[in-house]
Design a protein around this motif. Structure first.
Motif, PDB file in Angstrom:
ATOM      1  N   GLU A  40       0.840  -1.189   0.000  1.00  0.00           N
ATOM      2  CA  GLU A  40       0.000   0.000   0.000  1.00  0.00           C
ATOM      3  C   GLU A  40       0.879   1.245   0.000  1.00  0.00           C
ATOM      4  N   ILE A  41       0.577   2.164  -0.904  1.00  0.00           N
ATOM      5  CA  ILE A  41       1.279   3.444  -0.940  1.00  0.00           C
ATOM      6  C   ILE A  41       0.656   4.352   0.108  1.00  0.00           C
ATOM      7  N   LEU A  42       1.481   4.928   0.965  1.00  0.00           N
ATOM      8  CA  LEU A  42       1.008   5.836   2.012  1.00  0.00           C
ATOM      9  C   LEU A  42       1.053   7.300   1.571  1.00  0.00           C
ATOM     10  N   THR A  43       1.948   7.631   0.654  1.00  0.00           N
ATOM     11  CA  THR A  43       2.048   8.998   0.148  1.00  0.00           C
ATOM     12  C   THR A  43       0.758   9.336  -0.598  1.00  0.00           C
ATOM     13  N   PRO A  44       0.187  10.499  -0.324  1.00  0.00           N
ATOM     14  CA  PRO A  44      -1.042  10.877  -1.042  1.00  0.00           C
ATOM     15  C   PRO A  44      -0.832  10.903  -2.557  1.00  0.00           C
ATOM     16  N   THR A  45      -1.817  10.407  -3.279  1.00  0.00           N
ATOM     17  CA  THR A  45      -1.759  10.381  -4.737  1.00  0.00           C
ATOM     18  C   THR A  45      -2.623  11.508  -5.287  1.00  0.00           C
ATOM     19  N   PRO A  46      -2.399  11.967  -6.488  1.00  0.00           N
ATOM     20  CA  PRO A  46      -1.361  11.510  -7.407  1.00  0.00           C
ATOM     21  C   PRO A  46       0.020  12.003  -6.970  1.00  0.00           C
ATOM     22  N   ILE A  47       1.022  11.216  -7.308  1.00  0.00           N
ATOM     23  CA  ILE A  47       2.404  11.536  -6.958  1.00  0.00           C
ATOM     24  C   ILE A  47       3.109  12.035  -8.220  1.00  0.00           C
ATOM     25  N   LYS A  48       3.659  13.226  -8.158  1.00  0.00           N
ATOM     26  CA  LYS A  48       4.427  13.762  -9.291  1.00  0.00           C
ATOM     27  C   LYS A  48       5.813  13.134  -9.248  1.00  0.00           C
ATOM     28  N   MET A  49       6.066  12.285 -10.221  1.00  0.00           N
ATOM     29  CA  MET A  49       7.334  11.567 -10.250  1.00  0.00           C
ATOM     30  C   MET A  49       8.427  12.422 -10.870  1.00  0.00           C
ATOM     31  N   GLU A  51      13.088  13.302 -10.202  1.00  0.00           N
ATOM     32  CA  GLU A  51      14.231  13.208  -9.302  1.00  0.00           C
ATOM     33  C   GLU A  51      13.907  13.951  -8.004  1.00  0.00           C
ATOM     34  N   GLY A  52      14.128  13.274  -6.877  1.00  0.00           N
ATOM     35  CA  GLY A  52      13.849  13.859  -5.564  1.00  0.00           C
ATOM     36  C   GLY A  52      12.504  13.471  -4.982  1.00  0.00           C
ATOM     37  N   THR A  53      11.632  12.843  -5.767  1.00  0.00           N
ATOM     38  CA  THR A  53      10.336  12.395  -5.246  1.00  0.00           C
ATOM     39  C   THR A  53      10.560  11.329  -4.183  1.00  0.00           C
ATOM     40  N   VAL A  54       9.885  11.475  -3.047  1.00  0.00           N
ATOM     41  CA  VAL A  54       9.967  10.504  -1.956  1.00  0.00           C
ATOM     42  C   VAL A  54       8.593   9.852  -1.818  1.00  0.00           C
ATOM     43  N   ILE A  55       8.592   8.523  -1.725  1.00  0.00           N
ATOM     44  CA  ILE A  55       7.343   7.758  -1.631  1.00  0.00           C
ATOM     45  C   ILE A  55       7.423   6.836  -0.425  1.00  0.00           C
ATOM     46  N   ASP A  56       6.356   6.848   0.375  1.00  0.00           N
ATOM     47  CA  ASP A  56       6.244   5.966   1.538  1.00  0.00           C
ATOM     48  C   ASP A  56       5.251   4.853   1.238  1.00  0.00           C
ATOM     49  N   TYR A  57       5.590   3.630   1.674  1.00  0.00           N
ATOM     50  CA  TYR A  57       4.765   2.456   1.468  1.00  0.00           C
ATOM     51  C   TYR A  57       4.661   1.694   2.783  1.00  0.00           C
ATOM     52  N   LYS A  58       3.685   0.804   2.813  1.00  0.00           N
ATOM     53  CA  LYS A  58       3.719  -0.242   3.829  1.00  0.00           C
ATOM     54  C   LYS A  58       3.462  -1.545   3.101  1.00  0.00           C
ATOM     55  N   LEU A  59       4.050  -2.605   3.625  1.00  0.00           N
ATOM     56  CA  LEU A  59       3.946  -3.918   3.011  1.00  0.00           C
ATOM     57  C   LEU A  59       4.269  -4.984   4.036  1.00  0.00           C
ATOM     58  N   ARG A  60       4.133  -6.211   3.614  1.00  0.00           N
ATOM     59  CA  ARG A  60       4.490  -7.354   4.460  1.00  0.00           C
ATOM     60  C   ARG A  60       5.547  -8.177   3.744  1.00  0.00           C
ATOM     61  N   VAL A  61       6.584  -8.529   4.477  1.00  0.00           N
ATOM     62  CA  VAL A  61       7.623  -9.412   3.972  1.00  0.00           C
ATOM     63  C   VAL A  61       7.651 -10.609   4.912  1.00  0.00           C
ATOM     64  N   ARG A  62       7.341 -11.774   4.348  1.00  0.00           N
ATOM     65  CA  ARG A  62       7.236 -12.991   5.172  1.00  0.00           C
ATOM     66  C   ARG A  62       6.275 -12.768   6.340  1.00  0.00           C
ATOM     67  N   LYS A  63       5.162 -12.099   6.035  1.00  0.00           N
ATOM     68  CA  LYS A  63       4.068 -11.802   6.974  1.00  0.00           C
ATOM     69  C   LYS A  63       4.433 -10.771   8.039  1.00  0.00           C
ATOM     70  N   ILE A  64       5.615 -10.194   7.946  1.00  0.00           N
ATOM     71  CA  ILE A  64       6.043  -9.183   8.915  1.00  0.00           C
ATOM     72  C   ILE A  64       5.731  -7.808   8.330  1.00  0.00           C
ATOM     73  N   PRO A  65       4.883  -7.023   9.003  1.00  0.00           N
ATOM     74  CA  PRO A  65       4.572  -5.687   8.470  1.00  0.00           C
ATOM     75  C   PRO A  65       5.773  -4.753   8.598  1.00  0.00           C
ATOM     76  N   MET A  66       5.959  -3.934   7.574  1.00  0.00           N
ATOM     77  CA  MET A  66       7.052  -2.968   7.619  1.00  0.00           C
ATOM     78  C   MET A  66       6.721  -1.774   6.753  1.00  0.00           C
ATOM     79  N   ARG A  67       7.466  -0.719   6.982  1.00  0.00           N
ATOM     80  CA  ARG A  67       7.348   0.498   6.185  1.00  0.00           C
ATOM     81  C   ARG A  67       8.592   0.627   5.332  1.00  0.00           C
ATOM     82  N   TRP A  68       8.418   1.274   4.201  1.00  0.00           N
ATOM     83  CA  TRP A  68       9.502   1.464   3.254  1.00  0.00           C
ATOM     84  C   TRP A  68       9.376   2.892   2.739  1.00  0.00           C
TER      85      TRP A  68
END
Length: 158
Positions: A40-49, A51-68
């Motif tokens: 799931e993208i946490l950064t509000p959309t639409p995102i202007k892509m 150089e320098g754009t920062v995007i926050d996500y959340k996801l699960r890796v091996r069922k472990i929730p994490m932020r990226w």
């Protein structure tokens, strides 16, 4: 810090100018991510892509929730862009996407350089297999999104 590399390529029967806009829309990233990762993208959309754009996500890796958090560090439409992890599960994650015109279509390349806590043993036992699986899924999805086209010339009506 030991760095690991993965490189994948896929030829698609479309020009870079036809493919790049799909990647320029961050909302499409979920289409290239397995459902099991609950991406799931946490950064509000639409995102202007760019150089320098920062995007926050959340996801699960091996069922472990994490932020990226990632930053676009290179942006050269329609041929290349790079995203780098600023915060996430890796010590380093640098992902370069390139789109090279070839044989009437485009070779899409993903080059990832990453480093992890735990080094080669964690890579061998857990990470590489997972990352390879994600890129296999990604390539299968891209083949569906950009299907083969009939390139035969159309007959002219008289």
């Amino acid at each position: 810090m030991r760095e690991f590399k993965i490189e994948k390529e896929l030829w698609l029967p479309y020009q870079p100018e036809e493919i790049f806009p799909f990647f320029a829309d961050a909302a499409n990233l979920h289409r290239l991510t397995p459902d099991t990762m609950n991406f799931e993208i946490l950064t509000p959309t639409p995102i202007k892509m760019g150089e320098g754009t920062v995007i926050d996500y959340k996801l699960r890796v091996r069922k472990i929730p994490m932020r990226w958090r990632s930053e676009i560090t290179a942006w050269e439409p329609p041929h290349r862009f790079t995203d780098e992890q600023l915060r996430g599960p890796y010590r380093q994650w640098i992902h370069e996407h390139t789109f090279e015109e070839k044989d009437g279509g485009t070779v899409c390349r993903d080059r990832v350089r990453y480093a992890l806590w735990g080094g080669w043993i964690v890579d061998k036992l857990l990470v590489r297999r997972d990352v390879e699986s994600i890129f296999e899924y990604r390539q299968a999805q891209l083949k569906k999104i950009f299907p083969a086209r009939d390139r035969r010339p159309q007959a002219k009506a008289s």
